[in-house]
Motif scaffolding. Sequence first.
Motif, PDB file in Angstrom:
ATOM      1  N   ASP A 109       0.833  -1.214   0.000  1.00  0.00           N
ATOM      2  CA  ASP A 109       0.000   0.000   0.000  1.00  0.00           C
ATOM      3  C   ASP A 109       0.857   1.249   0.000  1.00  0.00           C
ATOM      4  OD1 ASP A 109      -2.527  -1.441   0.320  1.00  0.00           O
ATOM      5  OD2 ASP A 109      -1.715  -1.983   2.286  1.00  0.00           O
ATOM      6  N   GLU A 138       2.567   1.641  -3.381  1.00  0.00           N
ATOM      7  CA  GLU A 138       1.659   2.097  -4.429  1.00  0.00           C
ATOM      8  C   GLU A 138       1.526   3.623  -4.372  1.00  0.00           C
ATOM      9  OE1 GLU A 138      -2.782   1.083  -6.114  1.00  0.00           O
ATOM     10  OE2 GLU A 138      -2.148   0.238  -4.197  1.00  0.00           O
ATOM     11  N   ARG A 139       1.407   4.121  -3.158  1.00  0.00           N
ATOM     12  CA  ARG A 139       1.247   5.556  -2.973  1.00  0.00           C
ATOM     13  C   ARG A 139       2.505   6.316  -3.431  1.00  0.00           C
ATOM     14  NH1 ARG A 139      -0.692   8.244   2.682  1.00  0.00           N
ATOM     15  NH2 ARG A 139      -0.304  10.396   2.034  1.00  0.00           N
ATOM     16  N   ALA A 179       4.942   5.261  -5.443  1.00  0.00           N
ATOM     17  CA  ALA A 179       5.297   5.043  -6.848  1.00  0.00           C
ATOM     18  C   ALA A 179       4.537   5.988  -7.781  1.00  0.00           C
ATOM     19  CB  ALA A 179       5.036   3.587  -7.243  1.00  0.00           C
ATOM     20  N   LYS A 180       3.420   6.493  -7.331  1.00  0.00           N
ATOM     21  CA  LYS A 180       2.624   7.404  -8.157  1.00  0.00           C
ATOM     22  C   LYS A 180       3.321   8.746  -8.411  1.00  0.00           C
ATOM     23  CE  LYS A 180      -1.602   5.371  -8.525  1.00  0.00           C
ATOM     24  NZ  LYS A 180      -0.971   4.022  -8.527  1.00  0.00           N
ATOM     25  N   PHE A 181       4.198   9.157  -7.521  1.00  0.00           N
ATOM     26  CA  PHE A 181       4.876  10.449  -7.712  1.00  0.00           C
ATOM     27  C   PHE A 181       5.817  10.375  -8.904  1.00  0.00           C
ATOM     28  CE2 PHE A 181       4.212  10.613  -2.997  1.00  0.00           C
ATOM     29  CZ  PHE A 181       3.377  11.724  -2.985  1.00  0.00           C
ATOM     30  N   PRO A 182       5.707  11.317  -9.824  1.00  0.00           N
ATOM     31  CA  PRO A 182       6.603  11.272 -10.986  1.00  0.00           C
ATOM     32  C   PRO A 182       8.074  11.457 -10.617  1.00  0.00           C
ATOM     33  CG  PRO A 182       5.262  13.282 -10.992  1.00  0.00           C
ATOM     34  CD  PRO A 182       4.742  12.426  -9.888  1.00  0.00           C
ATOM     35  N   LYS A 236       6.375  15.808   0.452  1.00  0.00           N
ATOM     36  CA  LYS A 236       5.503  14.758  -0.081  1.00  0.00           C
ATOM     37  C   LYS A 236       5.760  13.393   0.562  1.00  0.00           C
ATOM     38  CE  LYS A 236       3.235  17.187  -3.141  1.00  0.00           C
ATOM     39  NZ  LYS A 236       3.959  17.771  -4.235  1.00  0.00           N
TER      40      LYS A 236
END
Lengths: 383, 162
Positions: free
Chosen positions: B81, B84-85, B87-90, B123
């Motif tokens: 979890d 996933e969170r 990995a979304k950051f570019p 972040k």
Amino acid sequence: MTFEPTDRVASVPPSGIRKFFELAEEYDDIISLGVGEPDFAPPWAARDAAIASLERGQTSYTANRGMAELRDRIAVDARERYGLNYDPDEEVLVTSGASEAVDLAFRAFLDEGDSVAIAQPCYVSYVPSARFAGADVVDVPTRAEDEFKLTREVLEASGAADAEALVMCYPNNPTGATMTREELRPVAEFAREHDLLVFSDEIYAELSYEHDHASIATLPGMRERTIVFNGFSKAYAMTGLRLGYALAPPEATAAMNRIHQYTMLSAPTTAQYAAVEALNSCDDEVQEMRAQYDRRRNFVLSRFEEMGIDCFPAAGAFYAFPECPWNDSDEFAEALLEEQRVAVVPGDVFGAGGEGHLRVSYATSLGDLKEALNRIETFIEQH
Amino acid sequence: MSDREEILALLRENARYSTEDLARQTGLDAEAVESVLADLESEGVVKGYQAVVDWGEVEPQPVRAAVELNVTLDRETGYADIAERLAKFPEVQGLRLVSGDYDFAMEVEGDSMSEVSRFISEKVAPVPEITQTVTHYIMESYKERGVEFGDGHDDDRLSVSP
Ligand SMILES: Cc1ncc(COP(=O)(O)O)c(C=O)c1O
């Protein structure tokens, strides 16, 4: 008093390779397919063992025949890989490159005026080494239509029957030809019938792509008349470390060692440490290098096919030996170098049967190979 | 080696080999190569094709950092979890769960050191499960994905030899 070379030395012309080397040196932007040595570095573990031996100051002479540990490993390796059974104490001789082993064998077993049959095209040193030993050379030109394999027919036609010894090399430099066990049988038969010694250079044994390497010494009645040469230059990419060996019955290695102990004393010590490690732990690297050569080989052969140039399917070493599109391979190689900056070696340099062909080494990166073959294609189209 | 393994090995060496080059090297025909490639891609074995770049050789150079992350898990949240969170950051170029002193090894890329620092502090650090971040800025790369950088590739062999 002047330095007048002996007839033996004077009878040997400068190497044809040398001439091409000098031509190629005139340009600094060439892609070379003229190289007879691996483009890989030796496996790291082997280099590390060499360094460690230097750090420990292990730089004395070794036993004349080579370090016991290395001879043991060589004997085990020869048995496991090729089914060759030799006693490490009496039947293995470690030399400074396979080249030295060849020289020793010629000098130990060829008398002045003896003749030696040499299967050609072949590695450039056999004929000169035979001459330096005072022997007469009988050319045994293998043929493109036999895929440069040694056949009974070719042996008979050449007059090899009267020679003292037969020199052969499979996988072959420069043709890339290999011979299977079955194909070696008639050669062995011929050697037995005519009581020939056989000097078998198997330095490319590990670089055999289509079938397992077969040594002529494993055929019936051959062990007692054969000297096998091998070394670390090709499979382990250790050319500059100068390490090779001979496998032969005790009386043969003893005679060769008689010369070796006075001329070379012993093979380079640092290299012997590297070689022990190479045999102990570098199998994976050898397999990886072989896999890469194999892919390049496929690439080169298929490019020649696309160009419509006849090239028999070389199955070993790292050379392709295509037919030369021009009558004179020397002229072709020179013009190719001049106009397209690609170095290949004309086939006549490698002796009888080589004319009309080119040696193209694929011991170079695929990127360079690709570019070089494109340039060869352009060159052919332009002429 | 199977055809599949052979082609994978070649692509890892150079993802830009053309179908024809792959075919020539493996001895397969071009159609067979295409079909292996299609399988590898559709099965998600091959996820993409990228260049190995020596950023030291270009301007402007991105700033890259290797970031160690420690996390605490609770009943509802697992490693996946959190991953996933993140990995979304570019900005996140790489993210791996690792064994040892920390939990995630993360690779972050940005235009400047301050941008990367701000990304970590604004972040990443605020993610509730993250208990600690240690940021190592990459000063120099010597090898990336098996490719060595530097001038060490000179061929010092003779141009023609026996
Ligand atoms: C057939 C053959 N034998 C022997 C050698 C020389 O080997 P070494 O480096 O062990 O002297 C070469 C090198 O090109 C070769 O092609």
